[in-house]
Scaffold this active site. Structure first.
Site, PDB file in Angstrom:
ATOM      1  N   SER A  90       4.431  -2.293  11.061  1.00 27.68           N
ATOM      2  CA  SER A  90       2.974  -2.310  10.841  1.00 27.68           C
ATOM      3  C   SER A  90       2.242  -2.415  12.179  1.00 27.68           C
ATOM      4  O   SER A  90       1.970  -1.387  12.811  1.00 27.68           O
ATOM      5  CB  SER A  90       2.601  -3.438   9.878  1.00 27.68           C
ATOM      6  OG  SER A  90       2.938  -4.706  10.396  1.00 27.68           O
ATOM      7  N   ARG A  91       1.978  -3.633  12.630  1.00 26.05           N
ATOM      8  CA  ARG A  91       1.369  -3.847  13.938  1.00 26.05           C
ATOM      9  C   ARG A  91       2.019  -5.069  14.575  1.00 26.05           C
ATOM     10  O   ARG A  91       2.317  -6.054  13.891  1.00 26.05           O
ATOM     11  CB  ARG A  91      -0.137  -4.084  13.813  1.00 26.05           C
ATOM     12  CG  ARG A  91      -0.953  -2.825  13.555  1.00 26.05           C
ATOM     13  CD  ARG A  91      -0.973  -1.884  14.763  1.00 26.05           C
ATOM     14  NE  ARG A  91      -1.815  -0.721  14.569  1.00 26.05           N
ATOM     15  CZ  ARG A  91      -1.378   0.471  14.140  1.00 26.05           C
ATOM     16  NH1 ARG A  91      -0.100   0.651  13.849  1.00 26.05           N
ATOM     17  NH2 ARG A  91      -2.217   1.486  14.019  1.00 26.05           N
ATOM     18  N   GLY A 130       0.857  -1.199   0.000  1.00 29.11           N
ATOM     19  CA  GLY A 130       0.000   0.000   0.000  1.00 29.11           C
ATOM     20  C   GLY A 130       0.883   1.235   0.000  1.00 29.11           C
ATOM     21  O   GLY A 130       2.046   1.190  -0.420  1.00 29.11           O
ATOM     22  N   ARG A 131       0.318   2.345   0.509  1.00 24.62           N
ATOM     23  CA  ARG A 131       1.052   3.624   0.497  1.00 24.62           C
ATOM     24  C   ARG A 131       2.441   3.508   1.128  1.00 24.62           C
ATOM     25  O   ARG A 131       3.449   3.945   0.559  1.00 24.62           O
ATOM     26  CB  ARG A 131       0.262   4.683   1.274  1.00 24.62           C
ATOM     27  CG  ARG A 131      -0.746   5.442   0.465  1.00 24.62           C
ATOM     28  CD  ARG A 131      -1.408   6.489   1.347  1.00 24.62           C
ATOM     29  NE  ARG A 131      -2.190   5.847   2.383  1.00 24.62           N
ATOM     30  CZ  ARG A 131      -3.506   5.738   2.373  1.00 24.62           C
ATOM     31  NH1 ARG A 131      -4.194   6.271   1.412  1.00 24.62           N
ATOM     32  NH2 ARG A 131      -4.155   5.127   3.341  1.00 24.62           N
ATOM     33  N   ILE A 132       2.517   2.903   2.330  1.00 28.42           N
ATOM     34  CA  ILE A 132       3.797   2.882   3.046  1.00 28.42           C
ATOM     35  C   ILE A 132       4.758   1.890   2.390  1.00 28.42           C
ATOM     36  O   ILE A 132       5.947   2.185   2.199  1.00 28.42           O
ATOM     37  CB  ILE A 132       3.574   2.578   4.548  1.00 28.42           C
ATOM     38  CG1 ILE A 132       2.722   3.694   5.183  1.00 28.42           C
ATOM     39  CG2 ILE A 132       4.921   2.465   5.284  1.00 28.42           C
ATOM     40  CD1 ILE A 132       2.277   3.444   6.604  1.00 28.42           C
ATOM     41  N   GLU A 161       1.768  -3.586  23.552  1.00 30.64           N
ATOM     42  CA  GLU A 161       2.558  -2.359  23.715  1.00 30.64           C
ATOM     43  C   GLU A 161       2.105  -1.681  24.995  1.00 30.64           C
ATOM     44  O   GLU A 161       0.895  -1.529  25.180  1.00 30.64           O
ATOM     45  CB  GLU A 161       2.350  -1.419  22.531  1.00 30.64           C
ATOM     46  CG  GLU A 161       2.934  -1.983  21.255  1.00 30.64           C
ATOM     47  CD  GLU A 161       2.775  -1.071  20.041  1.00 30.64           C
ATOM     48  OE1 GLU A 161       2.259   0.052  20.187  1.00 30.64           O
ATOM     49  OE2 GLU A 161       3.169  -1.490  18.945  1.00 30.64           O
ATOM     50  N   HIS A 174       7.154   2.125  19.050  1.00 29.36           N
ATOM     51  CA  HIS A 174       6.115   2.553  18.107  1.00 29.36           C
ATOM     52  C   HIS A 174       6.304   4.031  17.710  1.00 29.36           C
ATOM     53  O   HIS A 174       5.480   4.888  18.038  1.00 29.36           O
ATOM     54  CB  HIS A 174       4.708   2.334  18.697  1.00 29.36           C
ATOM     55  CG  HIS A 174       3.631   2.245  17.634  1.00 29.36           C
ATOM     56  ND1 HIS A 174       2.515   1.453  17.776  1.00 29.36           N
ATOM     57  CD2 HIS A 174       3.500   2.844  16.434  1.00 29.36           C
ATOM     58  CE1 HIS A 174       1.737   1.576  16.704  1.00 29.36           C
ATOM     59  NE2 HIS A 174       2.315   2.433  15.875  1.00 29.36           N
TER      60      HIS A 174
HETATM   61  C1  DGY Z   1      -0.933   4.770  12.972  1.00 27.94           C
HETATM   62  O1  DGY Z   1      -1.312   5.942  12.843  1.00 27.94           O
HETATM   63  O2  DGY Z   1      -1.671   3.811  12.804  1.00 27.94           O
HETATM   64  C2  DGY Z   1       0.498   4.553  13.311  1.00 27.94           C
HETATM   65  O3  DGY Z   1       0.747   3.280  13.740  1.00 27.94           O
HETATM   66  C3  DGY Z   1       0.971   5.582  14.320  1.00 27.94           C
HETATM   67  O4  DGY Z   1       2.382   5.598  14.275  1.00 27.94           O
END
Ligand code: DGY
Length: 323
Positions: free
Chosen positions: A235-236, A158-160, A265, A284
């Site tokens: 990501s997560r 995707g974008r990132i 987290e 994060h």
């Molecule tokens: C988000 O905005 O989802 C990012 O994880 C924050 O850094």
């Protein structure tokens, strides 16, 4: 018209906060550094018309019950919305705001910072100097991995993911990606996941956190990677099975990992991952640049204001709510 009731779950950056106050002078703000506890949150949101939250707050049916049916908008200062039950919000007609786009570059930069730090063993080097171990230049000291000519495998394009591919061009890397829904960009070549894991020197995760991606990085995923490979996750945390990752790092099944995100987290101090030299963990910080956080606060404010005025949110995570 009486002022709408607003609750903001943390002191967000000035640009967003000031914009909200220009429209609605007296929002209630949780000003502590730590987020409200669940009980405090359920109590504070009662009866509000608009809620501005962060990714630290779980927004589920219980919370929506606590707010009440008068709520017009929930705006999250985050692009990810895995902390929000979108289906439940849509069912109740609540538009959910989020902040796409503005944190793409900062997160891609952070990905590259982690990738380089792991490749060139930056944290080990800093620790080495601080521990007074630096006695001479040694031809075999803390040797890492090269970038030029290496293959970067991007999972989720995707974008990132694409912004990471763009940066990789500057390092003369070969870029491959796995994302059945994405078109190619920046000379990246689409491949299946097995090929990506087999061929990549760096594997970077950019998938949203969903039921499908939960713990997708498991024993099988890690054992398919090269023994010299480096895993980067911005990501997560829930996308990675951390027990499997610990096994893979400890047994040198893979060379190193660099994590911007963990599950949970914060990562508990007794996590065995913290004992590993080949694992870099930061708290994060993907979007943590001044300008990016200012822009995130502005987008979150605009979503909140639009929702309170009964207008369509500029960035709505559940657009089906308008159907
Ligand atoms: C988000 O905005 O989802 C990012 O994880 C924050 O850094």
């Amino acid at each position: 018209m009486s002022q709408p009731k607003i609750f903001i779950t943390r002191l967000i950056p000035g640009p967003g906060l000031n914009l909200i106050k220009e429209h609605f002078p007296s929002p209630k703000i949780w000003t502590h550094d730590l987020p409200p506890t669940r009980e405090q949150l359920l109590e504070r949101v009662r009866g509000v018309d608009g809620l501005l939250c962060l990714l630290t707050e779980r927004i589920d049916a219980e919370l929506m019950d606590a707010i009440g049916s008068q709520v017009k908008v929930i705006s999250s200062m985050s692009v990810g919305v895995d902390h929000i039950d979108l289906g439940e919000a849509t069912k109740r007609g609540i538009p959910i705001g989020h902040t796409p786009g503005v944190l793409t570059d900062a997160t891609a930069d952070q990905t590259f910072a982690l990738l380089l730090a792991a490749a060139r063993r930056m944290v080990e080097g800093v620790d080495y100097v601080r521990a007074g171990k630096w006695t001479t230049w040694h031809p075999q000291l803390l040797l890492g991995a090269d970038m030029v000519g290496a293959t970067l495998g991007i999972v989720g394009f995707g974008r990132i993911g694409q912004a990471v591919a763009k940066r990789a061009q500057g390092f003369d890397m070969r870029v491959i990606y796995h994302d059945p829904t994405a078109e190619s960009a920046y000379n990246a070549q689409p491949v299946d996941l097995d090929t990506l894991l087999r061929e990549s020197d760096f594997v970077s995760l950019h998938v949203p956190f969903t039921a499908e991606t939960r713990q997708m990085v498991n024993d099988q995923f890690l054992s398919s990677m090269k023994r010299t490979a480096i895993l980067v996750n911005t990501s997560r945390g829930g996308v990675v099975d951390q027990t499997a990752l610990h096994r893979a790092l400890k047994s040198k099944q893979i060379f190193a990992a660099a994590l911007d995100v963990t599950d949970p987290e914060p990562l508990p101090m007794d996590s065995p991952l913290l004992e590993l030299e080949n694992c870099i963990i930061v708290p994060h910080l993907g979007s943590a640049s001044k300008r990016t956080r200012d822009q995130m606060s502005l987008l979150a404010a605009r979503n909140l204001i639009a929702g309170l005025k009964g207008e369509r949110l500029p960035h709505c995570a559940n657009p089906e709510v308008y159907k």
